[in-house]
Motif scaffolding. Structure first.
Motif, short mmCIF file in Angstrom:
data_model
loop_
_atom_site.label_atom_id
_atom_site.label_comp_id
_atom_site.label_asym_id
_atom_site.label_seq_id
_atom_site.Cartn_x
_atom_site.Cartn_y
_atom_site.Cartn_z
N TYR A 178 4.62 7.31 0.70
CA TYR A 178 5.48 6.31 0.16
C TYR A 178 4.64 4.86 0.43
CZ TYR A 178 9.03 9.56 -0.67
OH TYR A 178 9.56 10.71 -1.27
N GLU A 222 8.39 1.02 2.38
CA GLU A 222 7.30 1.24 1.61
C GLU A 222 6.27 0.29 1.38
OE1 GLU A 222 8.86 3.00 -1.94
OE2 GLU A 222 10.24 4.33 -0.98
N LYS A 278 3.91 -0.51 -2.06
CA LYS A 278 3.68 -0.16 -3.46
C LYS A 278 3.65 -1.53 -4.21
CE LYS A 278 8.16 0.96 -4.70
NZ LYS A 278 9.00 1.98 -5.17
N SER A 320 0.98 3.30 -4.30
CA SER A 320 1.31 3.30 -2.79
C SER A 320 0.24 3.66 -1.76
CB SER A 320 2.46 4.41 -2.83
OG SER A 320 3.49 4.29 -3.61
#
Length: 375
Positions: free
Chosen positions: A244, A280, A282, A304
């Motif tokens: 992630y 996370e 990304k 990610s």
């Protein structure tokens, strides 16, 4: 009249030697405590005899090395190097290493059904396909497509880059080999007050930097780290974070005691910035291509990975006569407080306090006959 006269009275110290073991032990104990604090804590521990400079001028250059084999969504095998997975490529103190991705190759501008996972694009009639400004992968055309060979009954048509991304992020990182990638940090610093300059790779050639790893004792001037070790020292599993993404802070601390010489080594520490599972890291980007006929197409990447932030801070110190005198004076003044406390105990708390007060305080008047005899 006496009150007015007291304004013009002068007080001078009178020393009385009180041979009281309790007060004597208390006074010496207080002196030892103050002396121990002054020498141990003020001078040895905190080095308050030094002039310090906390303004550190720093430049950081980073380089990631390593290659990984990945399988794209269309089944092709590719070899990715630092120019593919490191963003930005110029090697600043803040950079991103890709560890997981979903690629959508061969996208061209045209008309196609929107992705089933997009919000607000399911439909049963054309009226459901009005223009949406914020969601989706393209502009709605106002046509509801009834697609029978899918799990949904209707989806809005869009004009955009087709086909849109439809796959979910893999649960196993595509670039799992990134754990063994090598990070090289080159840091040059300067403390302007002392005109002191230093680097964390002092005396290392390019060849040596390509073969060594950092060790606090054996290799203090080798700023080369394994990415998996950095994440592990921050208290996390690299393979779990790689799915992630996340942020890792690399702290480079310079504590330079210039009284010991002009050779100073930094200390490294690592921490996750935002340790919640929802933190996370990304984003998306594309690569454009042109075919033999001049037509444009692209590959869309939803990636990610781990975001690294190199932070440099520190302080340099050198002996100075002024801070030494100031702290010595403060310590000796604090010793005087011990005599004041002992006086309070002796004059107001001891059994013979009245006798001690009589001996300590004496008023001498101008017409005192005893004084006249002495004179």
């Amino acid at each position: 009249m006496d009150k007015v006269g007291s304004l013009f009275a002068y007080k001078t110290a009178k020393y009385v030697v009180a041979k009281n073991k309790t007060i004597g032990i208390l006074y010496r104990l207080f002196q030892l405590i103050v002396l121990g604090y002054l020498i141990g804590w003020v001078f040895l521990k905190n080095k308050k005899y030094q002039i310090t400079d906390e303004i550190i001028q720093s430049s950081v250059k980073t380089k990631v090395k390593g290659y990984a084999t990945i399988t794209t969504s269309d089944g092709k095998e590719e070899v990715w190097g630092p120019e593919d997975y490191v963003i930005p490529q110029q090697g600043d103190n803040v950079f991103f290493v890709t560890t997981n991705l979903v690629d959508t190759p061969n996208q061209t501008l045209g008309y196609c059904p929107e992705s089933p996972s997009a919000i607000g694009f399911n439909c049963t009639e054309d009226a459901d396909c009005k223009q949406s400004k914020f969601f989706g992968n393209g502009k709605k055309t106002g046509i509801c497509l009834n697609i029978t060979n899918s799990n949904f009954t209707g989806i809005c048509e869009i004009y955009g880059w087709c086909p849109p991304k439809t796959k979910d992020r893999p649960k196993t990182p595509v670039l799992s080999e990134a754990e063994n990638f090598i990070l090289q940090i080159r840091n040059n610093i300067r403390f302007p007050k002392f005109n002191f300059t230093g680097s964390n790779f002092k005396g290392k050639s390019i060849k040596q930097l390509n073969t060594c790893f950092y060790d606090e004792i054996k290799e203090p001037h080798c700023p080369v780290f394994r990415l998996g070790d950095i994440v592990q020292k921050a208290g996390y599993s690299f393979q779990e974070m790689a799915v992630y993404g996340g942020s890792i802070g690399i702290m480079v601390e310079w504590q330079c005691d210039l009284d010991k010489g002009w050779d100073c080594n930094p200390q490294y520490s690592f921490a996750r910035l935002g340790n919640s599972p929802t933190h996370e890291f990304k984003f998306r980007y594309v690569r454009y291509f042109t075919d033999a006929n001049g037509g444009k197409y692209r590959t869309h990447y939803s990636v990610s990975g781990i975001h690294f932030d190199v932070m440099v801070f520190g302080m340099a110190g050198m002996f100075g006569i002024i801070p030494t005198i100031v702290n010595l004076g403060s310590g000796f003044a604090f010793m005087g407080a011990g005599a004041y406390i002992c006086d309070i105990i002796l004059l107001y708390m001891m059994k013979k306090r009245t006798l001690y007060r009589v001996l300590k305080f004496e008023t001498v008047k101008k017409n005192d006959k005893n004084i006249e005899k002495i004179v």
